[in-house]
Design an enzyme around this catalytic site. Structure first.
Site, short mmCIF file in Angstrom:
data_model
loop_
_atom_site.label_atom_id
_atom_site.label_comp_id
_atom_site.label_asym_id
_atom_site.label_seq_id
_atom_site.Cartn_x
_atom_site.Cartn_y
_atom_site.Cartn_z
N GLU A 21 -9.84 -1.00 7.36
CA GLU A 21 -7.75 -0.11 8.04
C GLU A 21 -8.84 0.25 9.57
OE1 GLU A 21 -5.66 0.42 4.93
OE2 GLU A 21 -7.54 1.64 3.49
N LYS A 99 3.58 0.91 4.68
CA LYS A 99 2.25 0.24 5.52
C LYS A 99 2.07 -1.37 4.35
CE LYS A 99 -2.87 1.39 5.17
NZ LYS A 99 -3.84 2.30 4.26
#
Length: 123
Positions: A21, A99
C-alpha cells in the site's frame, strides 16, 4: 449549527499497514462537514464571513497526498487538525476517509473511518 459539506474529494495517497500500500498507493475518498456560523455570510454575501472551500480542498489534498500513515483513522485526525489550524471559523468537523481498495480478502462495499471533532478539543 450550520455546516458546509464537501463530499467525494478523491486523492491518490500512499497510506496503509502493508508495504504494498505504501509503495503502490491507492485512491482515498474524503467527505467533510464543516460546522460554523453561516448567518453573517448569508446576510453579507462576503467570503470573509465563511470558509473558502477551494482552500479547504487544497488543505485536505496536502494531507492525503503527503506523508504516509498506516491507518485511515490517523489520516482523518490529521485532516481535522490541519483544517482547524487553517480555518479558525470552523468550530466542529466531521471527517470520513474511505479506502475503496482496502486489502480485504473477500467481497465488500467499502471501508471508511468517521470522526467528529470540536475545536475546543485541540491542545
Amino acid at each position: 449549527m450550520d455546516f458546509i459539506s464537501l463530499t467525494g474529494l478523491q486523492f491518490y495517497g500512499f497510506h496503509g499497514a502493508l508495504s504494498e500500500e505504501t509503495h503502490l498507493g491507492q485512491r482515498f475518498i474524503v467527505h467533510l462537514k464543516l460546522y460554523l456560523d453561516l448567518q453573517d455570510a448569508g446576510q453579507t454575501d462576503s467570503l470573509s464571513a465563511t470558509v473558502d472551500y477551494a482552500q479547504v480542498y487544497k488543505c485536505v489534498r496536502n494531507v492525503v497526498e503527503g506523508a504516509s500513515v498506516r491507518l485511515i483513522e490517523r489520516l482523518a485526525e490529521q485532516i481535522a487538525r490541519n483544517v482547524f489550524e487553517e480555518f479558525p471559523l470552523i468550530q466542529q468537523i466531521d471527517v470520513e476517509v474511505e479506502k475503496p481498495g482496502a486489502p480485504i480478502p473477500g467481497v465488500f462495499g467499502n471501508v471508511a473511518a468517521h470522526i467528529h471533532r470540536h475545536r475546543k478539543e485541540l491542545p
